[in-house]
Design a protein around this motif. Structure first.
Motif, PDB file in Angstrom:
ATOM      1  N   ILE A 166       1.001  -5.223  14.777  1.00 54.82           N
ATOM      2  CA  ILE A 166       0.307  -6.339  14.138  1.00 54.82           C
ATOM      3  C   ILE A 166       1.138  -6.911  12.991  1.00 54.82           C
ATOM      4  O   ILE A 166       1.226  -8.116  12.823  1.00 54.82           O
ATOM      5  N   ASP A 167       1.710  -6.026  12.194  1.00 54.71           N
ATOM      6  CA  ASP A 167       2.467  -6.483  11.029  1.00 54.71           C
ATOM      7  C   ASP A 167       3.556  -5.467  10.730  1.00 54.71           C
ATOM      8  O   ASP A 167       3.243  -4.322  10.424  1.00 54.71           O
ATOM      9  N   SER A 174       6.106  -6.242   8.546  1.00 56.73           N
ATOM     10  CA  SER A 174       6.826  -6.910   7.460  1.00 56.73           C
ATOM     11  C   SER A 174       7.448  -5.936   6.461  1.00 56.73           C
ATOM     12  O   SER A 174       8.355  -6.308   5.730  1.00 56.73           O
ATOM     13  N   TYR A 230      -5.202  -5.288   4.856  1.00 56.30           N
ATOM     14  CA  TYR A 230      -4.898  -3.903   5.196  1.00 56.30           C
ATOM     15  C   TYR A 230      -3.704  -3.353   4.421  1.00 56.30           C
ATOM     16  O   TYR A 230      -3.415  -2.184   4.460  1.00 56.30           O
ATOM     17  N   LYS A 231      -2.978  -4.216   3.723  1.00 51.74           N
ATOM     18  CA  LYS A 231      -1.825  -3.734   2.972  1.00 51.74           C
ATOM     19  C   LYS A 231      -2.276  -3.260   1.605  1.00 51.74           C
ATOM     20  O   LYS A 231      -2.863  -4.017   0.831  1.00 51.74           O
ATOM     21  N   LEU A 232      -1.996  -2.004   1.330  1.00 49.43           N
ATOM     22  CA  LEU A 232      -2.296  -1.475   0.007  1.00 49.43           C
ATOM     23  C   LEU A 232      -1.044  -1.515  -0.832  1.00 49.43           C
ATOM     24  O   LEU A 232       0.032  -1.121  -0.381  1.00 49.43           O
ATOM     25  N   PHE A 276       3.965  -0.087   1.960  1.00 50.43           N
ATOM     26  CA  PHE A 276       3.557  -0.401   3.325  1.00 50.43           C
ATOM     27  C   PHE A 276       4.772  -0.653   4.211  1.00 50.43           C
ATOM     28  O   PHE A 276       5.734  -1.318   3.798  1.00 50.43           O
ATOM     29  N   TYR A 319       1.803  -1.953  10.511  1.00 46.40           N
ATOM     30  CA  TYR A 319       0.402  -1.831  10.943  1.00 46.40           C
ATOM     31  C   TYR A 319       0.371  -2.006  12.458  1.00 46.40           C
ATOM     32  O   TYR A 319       0.881  -3.002  12.983  1.00 46.40           O
TER      33      TYR A 319
END
Lengths: 114, 116
Positions: free
Chosen positions: B55-56, B58, A100-102, B45, B48
């Motif tokens: 969830i994330d 980072s 999911y990380k772009l 990013f 999320y």
């Protein structure tokens, strides 16, 4: 660490020309690659999404290709129009094993002159 | 079907104030992502979230930044004690739930935060 580079940083063409925008990435372990369009002061519009198992995607005058092994993608725009003027962003999905990380490039600023 | 809605579009804060950025995902989307675009940089990013779960995170700075996505209502990105370096465009994206996990992300128009 995934890095995405877009060349050229800026491009100016006369209306009607066909053109190619380039994107390269350092880690070939990707889930997908997306091309976006960003207009000044506005959000991102997704143009094309290529899954890692695919080689290309087409939508109207746009065609995007993906070569995972060489870490390259191109966005081909046929018969360019002034309305195509915008910043085009390439984004790779799957950074660090997270699908999911772009990871985005800095974009190519396209100007189509009438 | 409305797209991803972010508000406000522009937010001006003085150093030391708090900034709250809101994001309503597309209908049917339960996954929300926040990205930040610093001047002359690509989007990066941050976090999320799914409903009531981070969830994330980072990509979030360790201090002053927090995010939530409650059971009801929009997702909130909160920046406490803002500094000039927080000035950026903050984009929210959403996607539907997917077992494959590689669905297309749909982005909002962003919030431009300016810290004076």
């Amino acid at each position: 660490k995934q890095e995405v580079t877009q060349i050229p940083a800026a491009l100016s063409v006369p209306e009607g020309e066909n053109l190619v925008l380039n994107c390269s990435f350092t880690d070939s372990a990707i889930y997908n690659l997306q091309w976006f369009r960003q207009d000044p002061g506005k959000g991102l519009t997704s143009l094309l999404l290529i899954q890692s198992s695919q080689r290309e995607q087409t939508s109207g005058r746009l065609n995007a290709s993906l070569d995972k092994s060489s870490g390259r993608s191109t966005l081909y725009i046929a018969a360019s129009q002034p309305g195509d003027s915008a910043t085009y962003l390439c984004a790779v999905g799957g950074s660090g094993g997270s699908n999911y990380k772009l990871t985005f490039g800095k974009g190519t600023l396209l100007t189509v002159n009438p | 079907n409305a797209g991803v809605m972010q508000n406000p579009r522009h937010l001006v804060r003085r150093r030391g104030q708090e900034a709250r950025l809101r994001c309503s995902p597309m209908k049917g989307h339960s996954h929300v992502y926040w990205y930040r675009q610093l001047p002359e940089e690509g989007l990066k990013f941050m976090v999320y979230l799914q409903k009531e779960n981070i969830i994330d995170e980072s990509g979030m700075p360790k201090e002053r930044f927090s995010a939530e996505f409650p059971k009801e209502g929009p997702s909130i990105l909160r920046i406490q004690q803002v500094v000039r370096g927080d000035s950026a465009a903050y984009f929210c994206a959403s996607s539907p739930p997917s077992e494959r996990g590689n669905e297309k992300l749909f982005f909002g128009s962003g919030t431009q935060l300016s810290v004076l």
